[in-house]
Design an enzyme around this catalytic site. Structure first.
Site, PDB file in Angstrom:
ATOM      1  N   GLU A 172     -40.044  -3.786  17.188  1.00 21.62           N
ATOM      2  CA  GLU A 172     -40.766  -2.517  17.014  1.00 21.62           C
ATOM      3  C   GLU A 172     -40.332  -1.763  15.755  1.00 21.62           C
ATOM      4  O   GLU A 172     -40.094  -0.554  15.788  1.00 21.62           O
ATOM      5  CB  GLU A 172     -40.589  -1.638  18.256  1.00 21.62           C
ATOM      6  CG  GLU A 172     -41.225  -2.246  19.494  1.00 21.62           C
ATOM      7  CD  GLU A 172     -41.172  -1.337  20.728  1.00 21.62           C
ATOM      8  OE1 GLU A 172     -40.544  -0.252  20.659  1.00 21.62           O
ATOM      9  OE2 GLU A 172     -41.756  -1.720  21.748  1.00 21.62           O
ATOM     10  N   GLU A 290     -43.971  -7.621  24.942  1.00 27.77           N
ATOM     11  CA  GLU A 290     -43.649  -6.528  25.868  1.00 27.77           C
ATOM     12  C   GLU A 290     -44.956  -6.025  26.459  1.00 27.77           C
ATOM     13  O   GLU A 290     -45.830  -5.562  25.722  1.00 27.77           O
ATOM     14  CB  GLU A 290     -42.897  -5.387  25.188  1.00 27.77           C
ATOM     15  CG  GLU A 290     -41.459  -5.705  24.820  1.00 27.77           C
ATOM     16  CD  GLU A 290     -40.678  -4.483  24.342  1.00 27.77           C
ATOM     17  OE1 GLU A 290     -40.941  -3.365  24.849  1.00 27.77           O
ATOM     18  OE2 GLU A 290     -39.808  -4.649  23.457  1.00 27.77           O
TER      19      GLU A 290
END
Length: 497
Positions: A172, A290
């Site tokens: 991320e 995710e």
């Protein structure tokens, strides 16, 4: 409500990769400590791993487990987690405001994964870490021996290389919350050089570059385009992440699958634009590494402690139904989504929940994940569906009933997964399998109930669970099934010779 679904043998969508049923364990909260690892627990093995958890993970048939992060990754030095446990340093985990003992590291986790019948998808630090750190970790894990890092692995008790094939290049990095967050161009350049060093160390590995952490970020999907322009020829996957939570409107929540579907389509379109721009012959695949339901609005601050109870969402039947819609969406994009990691696996927003010194139990979302993992491996077919639409505030009109169908050719079996998102209408559903010739239904189950807020617990572990119900007979391979209001359904069929 009437629904008709026609499944044609030749209408293939894509082959399901076993990695679609993967998961994620981060050094976060109680995912590791009192989750998978609890020395002194009645079920602990000689390494301190909880055998009750290992059995539940085996039951889910998890393909890969992404490790060690997550936000934790961007401030983590992998060297802290190797060698004699008593010599490992205790560190501040600034990502989650906790104390990290480093009692578990890469060697320990590989040992656990083998016991749990899964493999590791490792991740390298692209925040405070350097390309050299990443290459050294690959050398430590995968090089046979005769070098400083590989010999250290051998000294630490692992003569044979770990042979970790899949590697996440950061986590991320588009998120301002990430330690040493980078903009897309800076990350893309760093990721490219990191992958070069990693693959020069082991040419057999496959790498995942960071795509967007959420479709809500203002940088999406421009971030993905820029990163791919730097890395398209060296990366094997681009990651995408997406979480959902009930914001107070059940119909919107049950339609989360629609948002996920659009997210995947946009990500694929971005990849294909860069493919055309770079004149590449390679089609970039997605690693949806995710995904889950996560009630982020319920997070609370906590003091600096070891393994605090954070992100421990307790899932309801309603959560499990919304989760099932996401699982169907992932299957229906099996042609491009080759890796998908349920985040996470134990205690932290997870299907498995434990109590220290006590037992473990299956959360509500355990059941749809287990269903797709057990019965969703094969070739996804593209069903022709006629059903009613319902109007949602967030997404407008969406189908009230959604399906995925998977054909297992070697067994001549078809599995149909169906979610009825209507809270007050059952669906009289006709399933037409006549293109397969003569068939018979061999299994049918449903997950539903009058109390959508029902949750499992250690004291009441079966409040929410899948229930097998009688199969339906048919002489012409056309089946009439009632899908109850707000229900997750699995229907399995065998082709007769």
């Amino acid at each position: 409500m009437e629904t008709k679904v026609t499944i044609v043998k030749d209408f293939t969508k894509g082959k399901v990769d076993d990695k679609l049923f993967s998961s994620f364990i981060e050094q976060l909260g109680r995912a590791v400590y009192t989750g998978i690892y609890e020395p002194g627990h009645p079920s602990a093995d000689e390494q301190g791993f909880r055998k009750d958890v290992i059995e539940l993970v085996k039951d889910l048939r998890v393909g890969l487990v992404r490790y060690p992060g997550g936000n934790f990754l961007s401030g983590y030095n992998w060297k802290d987690g190797i060698g004699p446990r008593e010599s490992r340093p205790v560190r501040l985990d600034r990502a989650w405001h906790t104390i990290e003992t480093n009692s578990i590291g890469i060697d320990d986790f590989v040992d656990w994964a083998k016991k749990a019948g899964t493999e590791v998808m490792a991740a390298v630090n692209m925040g405070t870490g350097t390309p050299q750190d990443a290459a050294d970790l690959v050398e430590y894990c995968n090089f046979p021996g005769g070098t400083a890092w590989s010999d250290l692995r051998i000294k630490n008790g692992h003569k044979e290389p770990h042979n970790i094939k899949y590697w996440c290049v950061g986590n991320e990095m588009d998120g301002p919350w990430q330690i040493c967050h980078l903009d897309a161009s800076d990350y893309g350049k760093k990721a490219r050089e990191t992958i070069k060093l990693m693959k020069w160390t082991d040419e057999n590995i496959q790498t995942v570059v960071c795509g967007s952490a959420s479709s809500a970020l203002p940088t999406y999907p421009e971030w993905d385009r820029i990163v791919l322009e730097h890395t398209y020829d060296v990366a094997d996957f681009i990651s995408i992440h997406r979480y959902f939570e009930n914001q107070g409107d059940d119909d919107d929540f049950l339609a989360s699958f629609y948002d996920m579907d659009q997210f995947i389509k946009t990500s694929c379109a971005t990849c294909d634009y860069v493919k055309a721009l770079t004149r590449s012959k390679k089609t970039m695949m997605l690693s949806f590494d995710e995904w889950n339901i996560w009630y982020q609005s319920q997070q609370e601050p906590h003091p600096w402690v070891q393994a605090p109870r954070i992100l421990e969402d307790h899932y309801s039947l309603l959560d499990a139904l919304a989760f099932g819609g996401m699982a169907i969406t992932l299957l229906n994009h099996a042609d491009r989504v080759k890796v998908a990691c349920l985040a996470q696996l134990v205690n932290v927003i997870a299907p498995i929940f434990t109590e220290p010194g006590k037992g473990s139990y299956k959360q509500a979302i355990y059941f749809p994940f287990r269903d797709v993992s057990l019965f969703g491996r094969g070739t996804v077919l593209a069903p022709i569906v006629k059903t009613e639409n319902k109007v949602t505030k967030a997404y407008g009109e969406v189908p009230a009933v959604i399906f995925s169908s998977v054909y297992i050719e070697e067994k001549d079996e078809i599995t149909v997964f169906a979610l009825n998102t209507s809270k007050n209408q059952s669906s009289e559903t006709q399933i037409d399998l006549s293109s397969f010739g003569k068939t018979e239904m061999i299994y049918r189950s449903e997950l539903c109930g009058s109390d959508l807020s029902a949750k499992n617990s250690l004291e009441n572990p079966d409040a929410v669970k899948t229930v097998e119900i009688p199969a339906i007979q048919s002489d012409n391979s056309i089946y009439a099934a009632t899908l109850k209001a707000a229900s997750w359904n699995v229907l399995r069929f065998k082709v007769k010779k």
